[in-house]
Design a protein around this motif. Structure first.
Motif, PDB file in Angstrom:
ATOM      1  N   ASP B 222       0.829  -1.204   0.000  1.00 58.78           N
ATOM      2  CA  ASP B 222       0.000   0.000   0.000  1.00 58.78           C
ATOM      3  C   ASP B 222       0.865   1.256   0.000  1.00 58.78           C
ATOM      4  O   ASP B 222       0.548   2.235  -0.678  1.00 58.78           O
ATOM      5  N   TYR B 223       1.951   1.223   0.756  1.00 51.74           N
ATOM      6  CA  TYR B 223       2.858   2.382   0.750  1.00 51.74           C
ATOM      7  C   TYR B 223       3.484   2.534  -0.634  1.00 51.74           C
ATOM      8  O   TYR B 223       3.688   3.649  -1.126  1.00 51.74           O
ATOM      9  N   TRP B 224       3.827   1.429  -1.253  1.00 55.39           N
ATOM     10  CA  TRP B 224       4.387   1.506  -2.605  1.00 55.39           C
ATOM     11  C   TRP B 224       3.371   2.090  -3.575  1.00 55.39           C
ATOM     12  O   TRP B 224       3.704   2.912  -4.433  1.00 55.39           O
ATOM     13  N   TRP B 225       2.133   1.666  -3.427  1.00 63.21           N
ATOM     14  CA  TRP B 225       1.076   2.243  -4.266  1.00 63.21           C
ATOM     15  C   TRP B 225       0.992   3.751  -4.076  1.00 63.21           C
ATOM     16  O   TRP B 225       0.929   4.519  -5.044  1.00 63.21           O
ATOM     17  N   LEU B 226       0.996   4.205  -2.822  1.00 61.72           N
ATOM     18  CA  LEU B 226       0.974   5.652  -2.574  1.00 61.72           C
ATOM     19  C   LEU B 226       2.152   6.322  -3.287  1.00 61.72           C
ATOM     20  O   LEU B 226       2.008   7.375  -3.912  1.00 61.72           O
ATOM     21  N   HIS B 227       3.304   5.660  -3.194  1.00 59.18           N
ATOM     22  CA  HIS B 227       4.514   6.228  -3.792  1.00 59.18           C
ATOM     23  C   HIS B 227       4.386   6.386  -5.313  1.00 59.18           C
ATOM     24  O   HIS B 227       4.925   7.344  -5.887  1.00 59.18           O
ATOM     25  N   VAL B 231       1.476  12.964  -9.936  1.00 60.15           N
ATOM     26  CA  VAL B 231       1.344  14.268  -9.303  1.00 60.15           C
ATOM     27  C   VAL B 231      -0.067  14.847  -9.437  1.00 60.15           C
ATOM     28  O   VAL B 231      -0.460  15.748  -8.696  1.00 60.15           O
ATOM     29  N   THR B 232      -0.848  14.297 -10.332  1.00 67.43           N
ATOM     30  CA  THR B 232      -2.237  14.762 -10.476  1.00 67.43           C
ATOM     31  C   THR B 232      -3.182  14.083  -9.502  1.00 67.43           C
ATOM     32  O   THR B 232      -4.327  14.505  -9.344  1.00 67.43           O
ATOM     33  N   ASN B 233      -2.739  13.010  -8.864  1.00 65.96           N
ATOM     34  CA  ASN B 233      -3.638  12.190  -8.052  1.00 65.96           C
ATOM     35  C   ASN B 233      -2.962  11.782  -6.745  1.00 65.96           C
ATOM     36  O   ASN B 233      -2.658  10.612  -6.529  1.00 65.96           O
ATOM     37  N   PHE B 234      -2.764  12.736  -5.881  1.00 68.71           N
ATOM     38  CA  PHE B 234      -2.132  12.437  -4.598  1.00 68.71           C
ATOM     39  C   PHE B 234      -3.192  12.063  -3.562  1.00 68.71           C
ATOM     40  O   PHE B 234      -4.188  12.766  -3.399  1.00 68.71           O
ATOM     41  N   THR B 235      -2.941  10.999  -2.834  1.00 68.25           N
ATOM     42  CA  THR B 235      -3.755  10.668  -1.671  1.00 68.25           C
ATOM     43  C   THR B 235      -3.005  11.129  -0.434  1.00 68.25           C
ATOM     44  O   THR B 235      -1.838  10.780  -0.252  1.00 68.25           O
ATOM     45  N   TRP B 236      -3.668  11.916   0.408  1.00 65.53           N
ATOM     46  CA  TRP B 236      -3.042  12.246   1.684  1.00 65.53           C
ATOM     47  C   TRP B 236      -3.237  11.104   2.670  1.00 65.53           C
ATOM     48  O   TRP B 236      -2.293  10.653   3.281  1.00 65.53           O
ATOM     49  N   GLU B 237      -4.449  10.594   2.778  1.00 65.30           N
ATOM     50  CA  GLU B 237      -4.711   9.654   3.871  1.00 65.30           C
ATOM     51  C   GLU B 237      -5.438   8.401   3.422  1.00 65.30           C
ATOM     52  O   GLU B 237      -6.405   8.458   2.667  1.00 65.30           O
ATOM     53  N   ILE B 238      -4.951   7.274   3.896  1.00 65.98           N
ATOM     54  CA  ILE B 238      -5.695   6.010   3.753  1.00 65.98           C
ATOM     55  C   ILE B 238      -5.861   5.386   5.135  1.00 65.98           C
ATOM     56  O   ILE B 238      -5.047   5.595   6.035  1.00 65.98           O
ATOM     57  N   ASP B 239      -6.936   4.641   5.271  1.00 63.24           N
ATOM     58  CA  ASP B 239      -7.101   3.783   6.439  1.00 63.24           C
ATOM     59  C   ASP B 239      -6.904   2.345   5.983  1.00 63.24           C
ATOM     60  O   ASP B 239      -7.145   2.008   4.821  1.00 63.24           O
ATOM     61  N   LEU B 240      -6.445   1.499   6.875  1.00 63.13           N
ATOM     62  CA  LEU B 240      -6.185   0.093   6.534  1.00 63.13           C
ATOM     63  C   LEU B 240      -6.625  -0.771   7.715  1.00 63.13           C
ATOM     64  O   LEU B 240      -6.201  -0.543   8.846  1.00 63.13           O
TER      65      LEU B 240
END
Lengths: 247, 247, 247, 247
Positions: B222-227, B231-240
């Motif tokens: 999931d962290y790799w996915w965030l990475h 730049v057009t689609n940044f997620t600030w927060e996910i819950d897991l």
């Protein structure tokens, strides 16, 4: 005034702290905590001369020894069995609105210490007195009120040195509300979302008219209202802002 | 591996930190920060022996000098111009679930220091390297990821020593996301809402079956996915959380 | 393509819906729901001609009969035992940004119906198929994803006709996540916080450069990522915004 | 009573609605809206006989025509220029706590209609009267208060038929607070987080003692407090729960 219960206000200055102290002094002897005597001396004199009772104690809430020393002085003045009807945490550290990479570590650390460690120290000192207030069947449920800000729920760019401490303080207040509500202590958190009308902000927002800033006296009324809620109807959190504030 | 950009993981232990390090080591040289060498030595060896590159540095994130020293060692190893593609803050201080009035001050202070001051120190050290990653046109936007918990958004009774720091860390991450997003750095916060399946928790929740705990490797994915978000689609927060978790 | 499981996308238009359909069509036969055939015909043709399988059905999600009719057609095409691997609710009613006292009742009602009743109708139709997907041991946990917006978490002045439905839809998704997670269905909610780059918005935000708008294809990738999370690591909610977006 | 301003309470029953009506009737003529006359007749009689003034009108808030008809009757009684000092929306539709796939569409639809469309209809009817209250310089800023519940901020499993409407209503109240605050109308939302002590709940939570349920009269006091806040200190949202409530 015959109450054996006192009110304690931490973070007394020319704004909310002073208004809250005056309001609660109408019913309780008040203890005024501030780092510098000039922040409470005039106010204590004013309250003492107008029929109330006030005791000022120089206290650095960020320093647990200083807070314990204040409790010692309170007991010397009001007796070892003194209970509290209200304890209001209104302290805030200085902070800088600045690019994060230019934020000095000591500004961040000091601000966090006042809000987070200060909140912790004050709560650990005040809660035993508030629980005594419960035992002594105070008229209103003893109240522990924390002053928050816009930055308690929103952490803007360049505001990390203020928001981190304010979020931590809000977390503290929520945890305490859940633990001490069932013990009869009313823990609240007030989100002050706007500029408070005090001498220092006199020139701010002038073009928006006299209603653009929060009244410190009205905040004090709101805290008093929270204090008088019965045990069946506790509010943990209120927000407060001028009607014209954008949010 | 030809990337000149590195990944830095603070708070490497047998759980999330190790999984994240292994995942990012498939693409970047990784720097492993932990207070005690035994927390990174085996992992560094494993990564170095399997074709990756890892450098472990004993670091106390709560101590800004220690963090600055780590940056110095990173530059000695990777050059003064080294940029970072990712920096993951996964450290947490110890805490006690205990009645508030029995909570020792040093437990509160230490836990807060790791989360809040640690987050601050790590961000001030990592952001210049991440901005270099932007300059050096990293394939994916350089990422600064903070690991949160249930206690980042809910502050339960007797959990003040954990929640205050976690709320402060979330505030820090939100402020940084707003300031550094426009500069090309992707700042995220992950709310890990449940028990992670690591050796220490082996016996926990056993009666609920093998799917009752979060997979550390899946968190790393999931962290790799965030990475890899553009730049057009940044997620600030996910819950897991595990599918069966009550929330 | 040998999967017996399908993906259903409600609210197919030139933006997110089409991108999501194309993405999921790489793995599953896709069913495209939209009120007007012109919204799905070209896309269905494109997918069918490029090796995928797509079935378009004219459907008004706000009308439960229309949604039930769509399910009937799905069963006629794919068999009574058809299961779903994914169902994505991407519909939104029209709304007006207008002073509240000038807001026509039918605008409010229609917008609410699409979001809230539409979400309800779609979920009641899709969940039995998703539960069949669980029974049929789909590779990835069957996913029910709802598209939200900034207005899902913030209700601005003059935006009542949009926000009420979006908050209702978020509530629906949270309740379903809690009920159906333990049954193996992954329910998610995505807060799309910004302008999506589609033909209709071509001229918007031009002065901010090409990275000022969300990529619909990248949103589709994010939905696919949510879909592939294992049962130990479900995310309920993500936010998505351009790096330069103010928030 | 010499006030030309009225208070309107929608959703009058044996609980909060009646208490609020009695409280506001001490200062203003009150209009009582409920679907069934038996819900307001006794209360209207009680208020009229004890020196106040009350007018009951059979009204279905979910039906805009019915609400417009009520406004017509209000004007016939109090004059075309009548202004309102307060309008309180306390209506809630029936709902079912039931597995989602067994939830009848009409239960979902009806509940949503009362909360969301009802809130809309009531606000469109009341706001012109409240704005007249501003013009007529009411002593306290005219107030529009919405009654929420735990389900306004948390959407539990099997609670979709209640939570969707409550979240929609909260969104409505937030949008209106932002639009009408600057016009001098105070819009608030109260999260009632617990069981209210009314005849219907007499046997509930008995083993927890007399303080386990919210007092309806105390809720009315809280609404009155909100009403009396000055224009510099508006609270949008309060939560209310018994001290012993787990949350």
């Amino acid at each position: 005034m015959s109450s054996k219960l006192i009110a304690i206000v931490a973070g007394v200055g020319p704004g909310t702290g002073a208004s809250v102290a005056r309001k609660f002094a109408q019913t309780y002897p008040v203890v005024l905590l501030a780092r510098k005597p000039e922040n409470y001396e005039g106010l204590a004199q004013e309250i003492n001369q107008s029929g109330g009772k006030a005791l000022g104690i120089s206290t650095d809430v960020a320093d647990s020894k200083s807070v314990k020393n204040a409790v010692q002085k309170i007991k010397e003045e009001f007796g070892n069995d003194v209970g509290a009807a209200a304890a209001i945490f209104n302290a805030s550290g200085g902070f800088l609105r600045t690019p994060f990479l230019e934020l000095p570590e000591d500004v961040f650390t000091t601000s966090l210490k006042v809000s987070a460690n200060g909140g912790f120290n004050f709560a650990q000192a005040a809660l035993p007195l508030l629980l005594k207030g419960v035992e002594q069947k105070s008229k209103y449920p003893p109240s522990l009120i924390f002053t928050g800000a816009t930055a308690s729920v929103k952490s803007n760019a360049q505001m990390a040195s203020f928001a981190t401490g304010k979020w931590a303080l809000r977390a503290l207040s929520q945890s305490l509300a859940r633990e001490f509500g069932p013990k009869g202590v009313h823990v609240s958190h007030a989100i002050i979302d706007g500029v408070i009308d005090i001498p220092r902000t006199k020139e701010w927002l002038k073009d928006l008219g006299p209603e653009a800033k929060l009244s410190a006296d009205a905040i004090a009324n709101d805290y008093w209202w929270l204090h008088t809620q019965p045990v069946t109807n506790f509010t943990w959190e209120i927000d407060l802002r001028p009607a014209i504030e954008k949010w």
